[in-house]
Design a protein around this motif. Sequence first.
Motif, PDB file in Angstrom:
ATOM      1  N   ALA A  36       3.616   5.943   4.032  1.00  0.00           N
ATOM      2  CA  ALA A  36       2.982   7.258   3.973  1.00  0.00           C
ATOM      3  C   ALA A  36       4.076   8.310   4.109  1.00  0.00           C
ATOM      4  O   ALA A  36       5.045   8.112   4.847  1.00  0.00           O
ATOM      5  N   PRO A  37       3.942   9.430   3.392  1.00  0.00           N
ATOM      6  CA  PRO A  37       4.941  10.491   3.508  1.00  0.00           C
ATOM      7  C   PRO A  37       5.036  11.002   4.943  1.00  0.00           C
ATOM      8  O   PRO A  37       4.027  11.214   5.608  1.00  0.00           O
ATOM      9  N   ALA A  38       6.244  11.176   5.416  1.00  0.00           N
ATOM     10  CA  ALA A  38       6.497  11.678   6.774  1.00  0.00           C
ATOM     11  C   ALA A  38       6.332  13.188   6.756  1.00  0.00           C
ATOM     12  O   ALA A  38       7.289  13.937   6.658  1.00  0.00           O
ATOM     13  N   ASP A  39       5.073  13.606   6.841  1.00  0.00           N
ATOM     14  CA  ASP A  39       4.772  15.035   6.757  1.00  0.00           C
ATOM     15  C   ASP A  39       4.259  15.613   8.073  1.00  0.00           C
ATOM     16  O   ASP A  39       3.790  16.746   8.113  1.00  0.00           O
ATOM     17  N   GLY A  40       4.322  14.811   9.146  1.00  0.00           N
ATOM     18  CA  GLY A  40       3.908  15.299  10.455  1.00  0.00           C
ATOM     19  C   GLY A  40       2.421  15.246  10.713  1.00  0.00           C
ATOM     20  O   GLY A  40       1.950  15.678  11.754  1.00  0.00           O
ATOM     21  N   ALA A  41       1.672  14.714   9.772  1.00  0.00           N
ATOM     22  CA  ALA A  41       0.218  14.648   9.947  1.00  0.00           C
ATOM     23  C   ALA A  41      -0.330  13.453   9.183  1.00  0.00           C
ATOM     24  O   ALA A  41       0.402  12.730   8.513  1.00  0.00           O
TER      25      ALA A  41
ATOM     26  N   ASP B  34       0.861  -1.178   0.000  1.00  0.00           N
ATOM     27  CA  ASP B  34       0.000   0.000   0.000  1.00  0.00           C
ATOM     28  C   ASP B  34       0.897   1.227   0.000  1.00  0.00           C
ATOM     29  O   ASP B  34       1.552   1.531   0.991  1.00  0.00           O
ATOM     30  N   ARG B  35       0.924   1.942  -1.121  1.00  0.00           N
ATOM     31  CA  ARG B  35       1.789   3.108  -1.268  1.00  0.00           C
ATOM     32  C   ARG B  35       1.090   4.407  -0.901  1.00  0.00           C
ATOM     33  O   ARG B  35       1.649   5.481  -1.078  1.00  0.00           O
ATOM     34  N   GLY B  36      -0.122   4.318  -0.379  1.00  0.00           N
ATOM     35  CA  GLY B  36      -0.828   5.502   0.078  1.00  0.00           C
ATOM     36  C   GLY B  36      -1.567   6.222  -1.024  1.00  0.00           C
ATOM     37  O   GLY B  36      -1.540   5.819  -2.191  1.00  0.00           O
ATOM     38  N   PRO B  37      -2.229   7.315  -0.647  1.00  0.00           N
ATOM     39  CA  PRO B  37      -3.043   8.080  -1.597  1.00  0.00           C
ATOM     40  C   PRO B  37      -2.208   8.630  -2.747  1.00  0.00           C
ATOM     41  O   PRO B  37      -1.093   9.094  -2.558  1.00  0.00           O
ATOM     42  N   GLY B  38      -2.762   8.528  -3.943  1.00  0.00           N
ATOM     43  CA  GLY B  38      -2.120   9.121  -5.111  1.00  0.00           C
ATOM     44  C   GLY B  38      -1.107   8.239  -5.811  1.00  0.00           C
ATOM     45  O   GLY B  38      -0.621   8.606  -6.877  1.00  0.00           O
ATOM     46  N   LEU B  39      -0.751   7.089  -5.224  1.00  0.00           N
ATOM     47  CA  LEU B  39       0.206   6.189  -5.863  1.00  0.00           C
ATOM     48  C   LEU B  39      -0.393   4.792  -5.956  1.00  0.00           C
ATOM     49  O   LEU B  39      -1.055   4.333  -5.017  1.00  0.00           O
ATOM     50  N   SER B  40      -0.156   4.128  -7.069  1.00  0.00           N
ATOM     51  CA  SER B  40      -0.692   2.781  -7.222  1.00  0.00           C
ATOM     52  C   SER B  40       0.046   1.823  -6.297  1.00  0.00           C
ATOM     53  O   SER B  40       1.232   1.983  -6.026  1.00  0.00           O
ATOM     54  N   GLY B  41      -0.666   0.836  -5.808  1.00  0.00           N
ATOM     55  CA  GLY B  41      -0.089  -0.199  -4.959  1.00  0.00           C
ATOM     56  C   GLY B  41      -0.110  -1.527  -5.693  1.00  0.00           C
ATOM     57  O   GLY B  41      -0.266  -1.573  -6.911  1.00  0.00           O
ATOM     58  N   ALA B  42       0.038  -2.599  -4.931  1.00  0.00           N
ATOM     59  CA  ALA B  42       0.039  -3.932  -5.527  1.00  0.00           C
ATOM     60  C   ALA B  42      -0.526  -4.922  -4.516  1.00  0.00           C
ATOM     61  O   ALA B  42      -0.306  -4.777  -3.308  1.00  0.00           O
ATOM     62  N   THR B  43      -1.230  -5.928  -5.022  1.00  0.00           N
ATOM     63  CA  THR B  43      -1.916  -6.854  -4.125  1.00  0.00           C
ATOM     64  C   THR B  43      -1.386  -8.285  -4.160  1.00  0.00           C
ATOM     65  O   THR B  43      -2.003  -9.163  -3.580  1.00  0.00           O
TER      66      THR B  43
ATOM     67  N   ASP C 273       5.887  -6.503 -11.028  1.00  0.00           N
ATOM     68  CA  ASP C 273       5.524  -5.702 -12.203  1.00  0.00           C
ATOM     69  C   ASP C 273       5.690  -4.207 -11.928  1.00  0.00           C
ATOM     70  O   ASP C 273       6.160  -3.464 -12.788  1.00  0.00           O
ATOM     71  N   MET C 274       5.300  -3.781 -10.727  1.00  0.00           N
ATOM     72  CA  MET C 274       5.409  -2.365 -10.359  1.00  0.00           C
ATOM     73  C   MET C 274       6.878  -1.928 -10.326  1.00  0.00           C
ATOM     74  O   MET C 274       7.233  -0.844 -10.772  1.00  0.00           O
ATOM     75  N   MET C 275       7.757  -2.790  -9.789  1.00  0.00           N
ATOM     76  CA  MET C 275       9.177  -2.447  -9.677  1.00  0.00           C
ATOM     77  C   MET C 275       9.929  -2.639 -10.998  1.00  0.00           C
ATOM     78  O   MET C 275      11.067  -2.193 -11.111  1.00  0.00           O
ATOM     79  N   TRP C 276       9.314  -3.304 -11.950  1.00  0.00           N
ATOM     80  CA  TRP C 276       9.974  -3.565 -13.223  1.00  0.00           C
ATOM     81  C   TRP C 276       9.321  -2.778 -14.359  1.00  0.00           C
ATOM     82  O   TRP C 276       9.700  -2.896 -15.510  1.00  0.00           O
ATOM     83  N   CYS C 277       8.326  -1.944 -14.026  1.00  0.00           N
ATOM     84  CA  CYS C 277       7.645  -1.172 -15.070  1.00  0.00           C
ATOM     85  C   CYS C 277       8.587  -0.108 -15.634  1.00  0.00           C
ATOM     86  O   CYS C 277       9.579   0.275 -15.008  1.00  0.00           O
ATOM     87  N   GLU C 278       8.246   0.381 -16.798  1.00  0.00           N
ATOM     88  CA  GLU C 278       9.105   1.355 -17.487  1.00  0.00           C
ATOM     89  C   GLU C 278       9.332   2.631 -16.675  1.00  0.00           C
ATOM     90  O   GLU C 278      10.476   3.079 -16.551  1.00  0.00           O
ATOM     91  N   PRO C 279       8.300   3.235 -16.073  1.00  0.00           N
ATOM     92  CA  PRO C 279       8.570   4.440 -15.283  1.00  0.00           C
ATOM     93  C   PRO C 279       9.530   4.182 -14.110  1.00  0.00           C
ATOM     94  O   PRO C 279      10.391   5.020 -13.828  1.00  0.00           O
TER      95      PRO C 279
END
Length: 174
Positions: A157-162, A54-63, A70-76
């Motif tokens: 989750a990004p360490a943004d303090g909230a 689970d990569r959090g909001p705004g980023l695709s995850g994997a199940t 596939d996510m770690m080997w994708c072109e981007p």
Amino acid sequence: MDDMTATFASMLERIQAIEDRLAIQSLIATHPLSADTGAPPLLERIYAEDAVFDRGPGLSGATDRNAIIDMMWCEPHRQAIAGGLAHFGSPPLIELDGDKASAVSYSMLVTPDRDGEERELPNHGMSTGYRIHRVLVNRWTLSRIADDWKIIARKIAPADGAGPALDLLREWAH
């Protein structure tokens, strides 16, 4: 049970806990290398078949493990690797519960600062430096499967303090 038997049993339990902690630390320390190479064999070795990332909001995850590969080997992601992506992880805090464990750690994504001002560091040459792209809180769920520890779930989750990152940290601190 006599004192000698109890002492021996206690020592065996403590040694097993030490071995488990070292195995889990090594497993989590392998993750940055797996992300920075995208190497499927390495990813297969550390993730369980039914792992969830689970990569959090705004980023695709994997199940599952194949989706993680596939996510770690994708072109981007390969473009990010080619651009100098480097993951750095903190030592994890580990909580053992038999053949299950959970851990919390930080990770940082660093990339070359190609637009930075070139500067020299004595005895280390010239560089435009690096920039921290993201700092993350990681919550790991692990399990012993066939005598090896595997990642069952990873939530970041990004360490943004909230928000979600703070919730992950507070959940750990319970």
